[in-house]
Design an enzyme around this catalytic site. Structure first.
Site, short mmCIF file in Angstrom:
data_model
loop_
_atom_site.label_atom_id
_atom_site.label_comp_id
_atom_site.label_asym_id
_atom_site.label_seq_id
_atom_site.Cartn_x
_atom_site.Cartn_y
_atom_site.Cartn_z
N LYS A 186 0.86 -1.18 0.00
CA LYS A 186 0.00 0.00 0.00
C LYS A 186 0.90 1.23 0.00
O LYS A 186 2.02 1.20 0.51
CB LYS A 186 -0.88 0.01 1.26
CG LYS A 186 -2.11 0.89 1.14
CD LYS A 186 -3.25 0.17 0.44
CE LYS A 186 -4.55 0.93 0.54
NZ LYS A 186 -5.68 0.18 -0.01
N GLY B 155 -21.04 6.43 5.68
CA GLY B 155 -20.25 6.80 4.52
C GLY B 155 -20.93 6.40 3.22
O GLY B 155 -21.03 5.21 2.92
N LEU B 156 -21.39 7.39 2.46
CA LEU B 156 -22.05 7.13 1.18
C LEU B 156 -21.15 7.56 0.03
O LEU B 156 -21.59 8.17 -0.94
CB LEU B 156 -23.40 7.86 1.12
CG LEU B 156 -24.48 7.31 2.04
CD1 LEU B 156 -25.67 8.27 2.10
CD2 LEU B 156 -24.94 5.92 1.58
N GLY B 157 -19.88 7.24 0.15
CA GLY B 157 -18.91 7.58 -0.88
C GLY B 157 -18.83 6.52 -1.95
O GLY B 157 -19.82 5.94 -2.37
N LYS B 158 -17.59 6.23 -2.36
CA LYS B 158 -17.36 5.32 -3.48
C LYS B 158 -18.07 3.98 -3.30
O LYS B 158 -18.73 3.48 -4.21
CB LYS B 158 -15.86 5.05 -3.62
CG LYS B 158 -15.03 6.21 -4.14
CD LYS B 158 -13.58 5.76 -4.25
CE LYS B 158 -12.69 6.83 -4.84
NZ LYS B 158 -11.28 6.37 -4.99
N VAL B 159 -17.93 3.38 -2.11
CA VAL B 159 -18.48 2.04 -1.87
C VAL B 159 -19.88 2.11 -1.29
O VAL B 159 -20.78 1.37 -1.71
CB VAL B 159 -17.55 1.25 -0.92
CG1 VAL B 159 -18.17 -0.10 -0.56
CG2 VAL B 159 -16.18 1.05 -1.57
N GLY B 160 -20.09 2.99 -0.34
CA GLY B 160 -21.36 3.06 0.36
C GLY B 160 -22.56 3.28 -0.55
O GLY B 160 -23.63 2.71 -0.32
#
Length: 359
Positions: free
Chosen positions: A82, A182-187
C-alpha cells in the site's frame, strides 16, 4: 517507530518500506510492501492530509499488512502493499506530482502494483501509468477495469449475506435495517444492493454532496445527523464504509446492531476490539475479507480485464466469509482470528513453493 521484524511490540514484519520525495511538485509518499510470498504486492495509493509523518507511516504499514491478508483470502497470487501520499489532494494534486510518484513505483521493478484508494481516482491512475507499467484500476478507455468500488460494494454485500445466513438463517437482508456510515465510493453502491434486496437503509455522511445524492437517488434512505446517531439507532447491521478505526471501545459499547459488515479498511481501532465485539454478541465479518471485491477487480486487469470473470470471483466472498464464520465457531475464536489463520496458512503454504528451484 521500527519497521523491522524484531521481538519488540512495534514489530511489523514488512519486507520493504520506501520513502519518496519530489520537492518541486510537493510529493511526499510512503510505499509499504508487507509481503511478496504470493507474488508482487498489490494495493492502492491513499492521498490524504495526515496530521504528521508518523500518522502517514502508520497508515501505510497497517494498510499494506491488511492487503497481504486480503489478497491471500481472495485467492490471488499477489502479495500485500500500500502507498500513501501525504498532503491535501484538493490543494497539491497535479499531473507532475502523480507522474513523479509513478516513477517511484516504476523504480521498484514490479515488486509493487498500485491502484485507487481514498483521494485517488481512475483518471489519476491513467496519469500515473504514463510513467509506470505497474498500475491497475485504469479507465476502460485505456484498457483498464474502471471504478473498483463497484465490485468492492458487491463483495461487501456478499459478505453481509453470509453474515445474515449465519445469524438469522437466511442469506438475505430483506426486512433488516442496515446502517451505512459513509455514502462515498463504496457506500452508495452498497445502498443500492441492499435496497434491491429488500432492506431498509439508514445512513450518514460528512459530505453534503453525498447526502444530496442520497436524497435524489434513494429518497427512502433514512439520513441521520452523524455516526453516533447511526450506531445508537435501531439497526440490525452496521456497515462502516468510510475511513478506518470505526470500531473503538466507545462505538462497540453503544452499538445496537448484531452484525458489523462494511467496506472500510482497518475497522478495528486497536487489538482486542474483536473480543469486545464477541463479548457483546456482535458478529464481525473481517473487513479485509468482505471488501476484497475491489482488489479482485483491479487484479483481474493485470491479466486482461473481464468484468464477468472478476464479478464471479467477488461473488465467492460469500463462500469465504461463511467458511471463516464456521471456522471461528469450531475453534472458539473471533472471526478476525479465524480469518488471519486462513490467510497466514495460504501465505505459508504457497510461499513455501519458492523453495522448489526453477531454472
Amino acid at each position: 517507530m521500527s519497521v523491522f521484524d524484531t521481538e519488540g511490540s512495534d514489530a511489523t514484519g514488512h519486507e520493504q518500506v520506501v520513502f519518496c520525495q519530489d520537492r518541486q511538485t510537493g510529493l511526499k509518499a510512503i510505499i509499504g510492501i508487507y509481503s511478496t510470498a504470493l507474488g508482487p504486492a498489490l494495493g492502492g495509493t491513499r492521498f490524504y492530509p495526515y496530521e504528521n509523518e508518523e500518522a502517514a507511516i502508520t497508515d501505510a504499514l497497517n494498510l499494506s499488512r491488511g492487503m497481504a491478508y486480503k489478497n491471500a483470502l481472495a485467492g490471488l497470487d499477489l502479495g500485500g502493499g500500500k502507498a500513501v501520499i501525504w498532503g491535501d489532494p484538493n490543494r497539491i494534486k497535479s499531473e507532475g506530482l502523480l507522474r513523479a510518484y509513478g516513477r517511484f513505483v516504476e523504480s521498484l521493478h514490479g515488486r509493487y502494483y498500485t491502484a485507487c484508494d481514498v483521494g485517488t481516482y481512475v483518471p489519476d491512475m491513467d496519469v500515473i501509468a504514463r510513467e509506470t507499467r505497474y498500475v491497475t484500476g485504469r479507465s476502460v478507455e485505456h484498457g483498464g477495469a474502471g471504478d473498483s468500488s463497484i465490485l468492492t460494494a458487491w463483495g461487501v454485500f456478499q459478505g453481509m449475506r453470509a453474515a445474515a445466513e449465519h445469524t438469522w438463517g437466511s442469506p438475505t437482508l430483506a426486512g433488516r435495517r442496515v446502517g451505512i456510515a459513509g455514502l462515498g465510493k463504496v457506500g452508495k453502491y452498497l445502498a443500492g444492493h441492499l435496497i434491491e434486496d429488500g432492506a431498509a437503509v439508514v445512513a450518514t455522511d460528512v459530505s453534503e454532496a453525498a447526502l444530496s445524492w442520497a436524497r435524489s437517488t434513494y429518497p427512502q434512505i433514512d439520513l441521520v445527523a452523524d455516526t453516533r446517531a447511526l450506531i445508537t439507532a435501531d439497526i440490525d447491521v452496521y456497515a462502516p464504509c468510510a475511513l478506518g478505526g470505526a470500531l473503538d471501545d466507545d462505538t462497540v459499547a453503544a452499538l445496537r446492531a448484531r452484525v458489523v459488515t462494511g467496506g472500510a479498511n482497518n475497522q478495528l481501532a486497536h487489538p482486542g476490539i474483536e473480543k469486545l465485539l464477541e463479548e457483546r454478541g456482535i458478529l464481525y465479518t473481517p473487513d479485509y475479507v468482505v471488501n476484497a471485491g475491489g482488489v479482485i477487480q483491479v487484479a483481474d486487469e493485470i491479466e486482461g480485464f473481464n468484468f464477468e470473470r472478476a464479478k464471479l470471483r467477488a461473488t465467492r466472498i460469500f463462500d469465504t466469509t461463511g467458511q471463516i464464520l464456521r471456522l471461528a465457531d469450531a475453534e472458539g475464536v473471533p472471526p478476525a482470528v479465524a480469518a488471519d489463520r486462513l490467510a497466514e496458512r495460504r501465505m505459508a503454504e504457497v510461499g513455501r513453493l519458492r523453495s522448489i528451484y526453477l531454472s
